[in-house]
Design a protein around this motif. Structure first.
Motif, short mmCIF file in Angstrom:
data_model
loop_
_atom_site.label_atom_id
_atom_site.label_comp_id
_atom_site.label_asym_id
_atom_site.label_seq_id
_atom_site.Cartn_x
_atom_site.Cartn_y
_atom_site.Cartn_z
N PRO A 176 -2.06 -7.05 11.53
CA PRO A 176 -3.98 -7.67 12.65
C PRO A 176 -5.17 -6.85 12.78
O PRO A 176 -5.98 -7.15 12.44
N ARG A 177 -4.88 -5.23 11.93
CA ARG A 177 -6.16 -5.24 11.87
C ARG A 177 -7.55 -5.24 10.63
O ARG A 177 -8.21 -4.40 10.94
N ARG A 178 -5.79 -5.33 10.36
CA ARG A 178 -6.90 -5.34 8.86
C ARG A 178 -7.54 -4.08 8.32
O ARG A 178 -8.44 -3.85 7.12
N PHE A 179 -7.03 -2.68 8.85
CA PHE A 179 -7.15 -1.54 8.08
C PHE A 179 -6.71 -1.31 6.83
O PHE A 179 -6.78 -0.52 6.18
N GLY A 180 -5.19 -2.31 6.54
CA GLY A 180 -4.62 -2.45 5.48
C GLY A 180 -5.40 -2.03 4.38
O GLY A 180 -6.58 -3.14 3.33
N SER A 181 -4.63 -2.02 2.59
CA SER A 181 -5.68 -2.90 1.93
C SER A 181 -4.79 -3.09 0.58
O SER A 181 -3.37 -1.97 0.51
N LEU A 182 -4.85 -3.89 -0.37
CA LEU A 182 -4.80 -4.67 -1.32
C LEU A 182 -5.09 -3.95 -2.89
O LEU A 182 -6.41 -4.54 -3.50
N LEU A 183 -5.03 -2.95 -4.13
CA LEU A 183 -5.87 -2.54 -4.87
C LEU A 183 -5.01 -2.07 -6.19
O LEU A 183 -3.88 -2.66 -6.48
N TYR A 184 -5.99 -2.55 -7.32
CA TYR A 184 -5.27 -2.46 -8.59
C TYR A 184 -5.66 -1.18 -9.17
O TYR A 184 -7.00 -0.60 -8.90
N ALA A 185 -4.73 -0.39 -10.09
CA ALA A 185 -4.98 0.37 -10.69
C ALA A 185 -5.16 0.33 -11.77
O ALA A 185 -3.41 -0.33 -12.57
N THR A 186 -5.32 0.73 -12.95
CA THR A 186 -4.64 0.62 -14.32
C THR A 186 -4.81 1.88 -15.00
O THR A 186 -5.77 2.60 -14.51
N GLY A 187 -3.71 1.36 -15.78
CA GLY A 187 -3.21 3.07 -16.09
C GLY A 187 -2.91 3.99 -15.27
O GLY A 187 -2.24 3.51 -14.21
N ASP A 188 -2.88 5.45 -15.31
CA ASP A 188 -2.85 6.24 -13.75
C ASP A 188 -2.26 6.11 -12.86
O ASP A 188 -4.52 6.05 -12.75
N ILE B 240 -1.22 -0.25 -2.41
CA ILE B 240 -1.02 -1.34 -1.54
C ILE B 240 -1.24 0.26 -0.01
O ILE B 240 0.30 1.35 0.16
N HIS B 241 -2.12 -0.22 1.23
CA HIS B 241 -2.21 0.44 2.68
C HIS B 241 -2.31 -0.26 3.36
O HIS B 241 -2.44 -1.52 3.41
N LEU B 242 -0.61 0.43 4.43
CA LEU B 242 -0.39 -0.26 5.80
C LEU B 242 -1.81 0.25 6.60
O LEU B 242 -1.49 -0.64 8.02
N GLY B 243 -2.73 1.05 6.33
CA GLY B 243 -3.40 1.01 6.94
C GLY B 243 -3.12 1.21 8.96
O GLY B 243 -2.09 2.38 8.90
N MET B 244 -3.27 0.45 9.94
CA MET B 244 -3.45 1.45 10.87
C MET B 244 -2.00 0.21 11.93
O MET B 244 -1.18 0.76 12.67
N SER B 245 -1.92 -0.45 11.47
CA SER B 245 -1.60 -2.45 12.27
C SER B 245 -0.63 -2.84 10.93
O SER B 245 0.00 -3.64 11.09
N GLY B 246 -0.26 -1.83 9.32
CA GLY B 246 0.47 -3.00 8.11
C GLY B 246 2.19 -3.07 8.55
O GLY B 246 2.78 -1.80 8.93
N ASN B 247 2.60 -4.17 7.76
CA ASN B 247 3.66 -4.18 7.27
C ASN B 247 4.40 -4.54 5.51
O ASN B 247 2.59 -5.55 6.12
N LEU B 248 5.15 -5.06 5.38
CA LEU B 248 4.85 -5.15 4.47
C LEU B 248 6.54 -5.36 4.16
O LEU B 248 7.22 -4.49 4.13
N ARG B 249 6.97 -6.65 4.23
CA ARG B 249 7.91 -7.43 5.15
C ARG B 249 8.62 -8.44 3.79
O ARG B 249 8.19 -8.63 2.84
N MET C 180 -0.25 2.99 13.04
CA MET C 180 0.91 2.98 12.82
C MET C 180 1.63 3.61 11.34
O MET C 180 1.77 5.03 11.29
N PRO C 181 1.35 3.52 10.60
CA PRO C 181 1.83 4.03 9.19
C PRO C 181 1.55 5.57 8.89
O PRO C 181 0.59 5.22 8.40
N GLU C 182 2.69 6.03 8.71
CA GLU C 182 2.60 7.79 8.50
C GLU C 182 3.25 7.90 7.22
O GLU C 182 4.07 6.77 6.99
N LEU C 183 3.63 9.14 6.48
CA LEU C 183 4.46 9.36 5.29
C LEU C 183 5.95 8.44 5.85
O LEU C 183 6.54 7.51 4.25
#
Length: 272
Positions: free
Chosen positions: A110-122, A72-81, A1-4
């Motif tokens: 549903p497909r869990r191709f998305g991600s939740l990551l953390y960056a310190t700094g830039d 946050i990356h939505l992968g192929m099938s992710g939503n953030l609501r 799904m989610p492109e730019l």
DNA sequence: ACGCCCTCCTGTTGGC
DNA sequence: TGCCAACAGGAGGGCG
């Protein structure tokens, strides 16, 4: 799904809810995403104010007071609501970012191709972001830039458009759509494009992404914006998922082919 | 360095 | 109707 366009639509939908709010709590229901969610993340973000809600390529960036950033990356099938706190959890709801306003930013995938990551700094220095190509809607994505990165490349121009180290934000839908608008056949080798074609393609990429953002993105199946509304760009697609249907410009039947295990659509008459 | 192919995962669809 | 393979918006990683 989610492109730019879909990620940008999500960003714009989330921003009014997230701006100047404090994160009350991060609850991770399912840490097994594309990359495992760090166990320490909930205590790392709890209580911190959201200072910025941005986007880099297809990543949503939630900048926190003190310098860290949630990616946050939505992968192929992710939503953030944005949902009211306490909204019953549905299948494939993987985390909640609860805000002090009583709104929760809820991630469903549903497909869990998305991600939740953390960056310190830039965040731009994060390993997954540091080698990304320039933003397609910025001046850095210029005729000169695309000309340079297409030189000597034997890969098809369609596959090149989907290589995030060379072009970001363009996925399977908008690669076909941009090539249609630029009247370029998807199987052409990147190195075979003429200078004028490269310029035309740069403009086509920009145009299609901007128009899709304006329409709230493309909803084929899952995709929903932050408020749950679908995107309306699907009805403006010229070739994607239109195999056998008449080209909207010349009425020739749209064709489908496979490149790199992905479907590509094009008009054999309009594109050369 | 480059280009190809596989992989992760679940849900839906289409053919037999 | 039911079963099963193919396919679906991303993209990192391994291989030759």
């Amino acid at each position: 799904m989610p492109e730019l366009p879909e990620v940008e639509t999500t960003r714009r939908g989330i921003a009014p809810h997230a701006r100047k709010r404090r994160v009350t709590k991060l609850t991770v229901y399912e840490p097994r995403l594309r990359w495992p969610v760090a166990r320490e993340l909930p205590r790392l973000v709890a209580g911190r104010r959201i200072e910025r809600i941005g986007r880099r390529a297809k990543y949503l960036l939630i900048g926190l007071q003190g310098g860290g950033t949630l990616l946050i990356h939505l992968g192929m099938s992710g939503n953030l609501r944005a949902v009211p706190a306490g909204t019953p959890r549905l299948k494939h709801d993987h985390f909640d970012l609860l805000l002090d306003s009583g709104v929760a930013l809820r991630f469903n995938d549903p497909r869990r191709f998305g991600s939740l990551l953390y960056a310190t700094g830039d965040p731009g220095l994060h390993p997954l972001l540091k080698d990304l190509a320039p933003e397609p809607l910025s001046p850095a994505f210029s005729d000169e830039y695309l000309w340079r990165v297409t030189r000597g490349r034997r890969v098809s121009i369609k596959s090149l458009l989907m290589n995030s180290h060379l072009v970001v934000g363009v996925g399977n839908i908008y690669a076909s759509e941009a090539l249609f608008r630029a009247r370029i056949r998807p199987r052409r080798q990147a190195r075979a494009l003429k200078r004028a074609e490269v310029g035309c393609l740069v403009r086509a990429v920009r145009t299609v992404l901007k128009l899709a953002i304006r329409a709230g993105g493309t909803t084929l199946r899952d995709y929903r914006g932050a408020d749950g509304a679908p995107g309306y760009f699907r009805q403006r697609l010229y070739v994607y998922e239109r195999k056998g249907q008449p080209c909207r410009r010349c009425r020739t039947a749209v064709r489908m082919l496979t490149q790199g295990q992905r479907s590509t659509y094009y008009c054999p008459s309009c594109q050369s």
